[in-house]
Design a protein around this motif. Structure first.
Motif, short mmCIF file in Angstrom:
data_model
loop_
_atom_site.label_atom_id
_atom_site.label_comp_id
_atom_site.label_asym_id
_atom_site.label_seq_id
_atom_site.Cartn_x
_atom_site.Cartn_y
_atom_site.Cartn_z
N ASP A 163 2.10 19.49 40.36
CA ASP A 163 3.16 19.13 41.30
C ASP A 163 3.59 17.68 41.12
OD1 ASP A 163 0.99 17.77 42.31
OD2 ASP A 163 1.36 18.32 44.39
N CYS A 164 3.27 17.12 39.93
CA CYS A 164 3.56 15.72 39.67
C CYS A 164 4.06 15.55 38.23
CB CYS A 164 2.30 14.88 39.88
SG CYS A 164 2.53 13.13 39.59
N LEU A 165 5.14 14.80 38.08
CA LEU A 165 5.62 14.42 36.75
C LEU A 165 5.03 13.07 36.42
CD1 LEU A 165 7.57 14.82 34.30
CD2 LEU A 165 9.17 13.38 35.58
N TYR A 166 4.29 12.98 35.33
CA TYR A 166 3.69 11.72 34.90
C TYR A 166 4.62 11.07 33.89
CZ TYR A 166 0.54 8.31 32.94
OH TYR A 166 -0.03 7.15 32.51
N LEU A 167 5.08 9.87 34.20
CA LEU A 167 5.91 9.10 33.27
C LEU A 167 4.98 8.29 32.39
CD1 LEU A 167 8.73 7.77 35.63
CD2 LEU A 167 8.79 9.73 34.09
N HIS A 168 4.90 8.65 31.14
CA HIS A 168 3.97 7.99 30.23
C HIS A 168 4.49 6.64 29.76
CE1 HIS A 168 2.00 7.10 26.38
NE2 HIS A 168 0.93 7.56 27.00
N ASP A 169 5.78 6.56 29.50
CA ASP A 169 6.31 5.33 28.94
C ASP A 169 7.81 5.25 29.20
OD1 ASP A 169 6.16 2.93 27.60
OD2 ASP A 169 5.43 3.79 25.74
N LEU A 170 8.31 4.04 29.32
CA LEU A 170 9.74 3.80 29.42
C LEU A 170 10.03 2.54 28.64
CD1 LEU A 170 12.55 4.41 30.74
CD2 LEU A 170 11.89 2.76 32.50
N ALA A 171 10.88 2.66 27.65
CA ALA A 171 11.25 1.50 26.84
C ALA A 171 12.76 1.49 26.63
CB ALA A 171 10.54 1.54 25.49
N VAL A 172 13.33 0.33 26.77
CA VAL A 172 14.77 0.15 26.57
C VAL A 172 14.94 -1.04 25.63
CG1 VAL A 172 16.96 -0.41 27.70
CG2 VAL A 172 15.32 1.09 28.85
N ALA A 173 15.82 -0.91 24.66
CA ALA A 173 16.08 -2.00 23.71
C ALA A 173 16.57 -3.24 24.45
CB ALA A 173 17.11 -1.55 22.68
#
Length: 103
Positions: free
Chosen positions: A16-26
């Motif tokens: 019941d949970c979305l795990y955000l592993h990584d977020l990268a933006v140039a």
């Protein structure tokens, strides 16, 4: 469920949970709103999949960034959870956002 750094994630059939592993933006896209758009889309996807929460581990002094996107620090971790989080470093924090179904 927390996963130690470098270990394989385990998946639950009734998650019941979305795990955000990584977020990268140039760097060139910094300030363009792309990070917000990506986070919002990930959370819309999670809600469509029936998730109630989104969670992540904050690294590199990013707690305030994630707080601006509605995530809160989870400080009441169990001893085993704290040990797992410690594998990610001293400045790693577990955070969660309750996904509002009405949005």
């Amino acid at each position: 469920m927390l996963t130690a750094l470098g270990r394989r994630f385990t998946f639950s059939d009734n998650a019941d949970c979305l795990y955000l592993h990584d977020l990268a933006v140039a760097r060139q896209a910094s300030g363009s709103g792309i990070a917000t758009a990506l986070i919002n889309e990930a959370n819309r996807y999670a809600k469509r999949q029936g998730c109630s929460f989104s969670a992540l581990i904050s690294f590199q002094n990013s707690v305030e960034f994630w707080q601006r996107h509605g995530y809160v620090l989870l400080l009441d971790l169990s001893v085993p959870q704290r040990a797992i989080l410690k594998t990610c470093g001293d400045r790693a924090f577990y955070m969660r956002k309750v996904l509002d179904r009405s949005e």
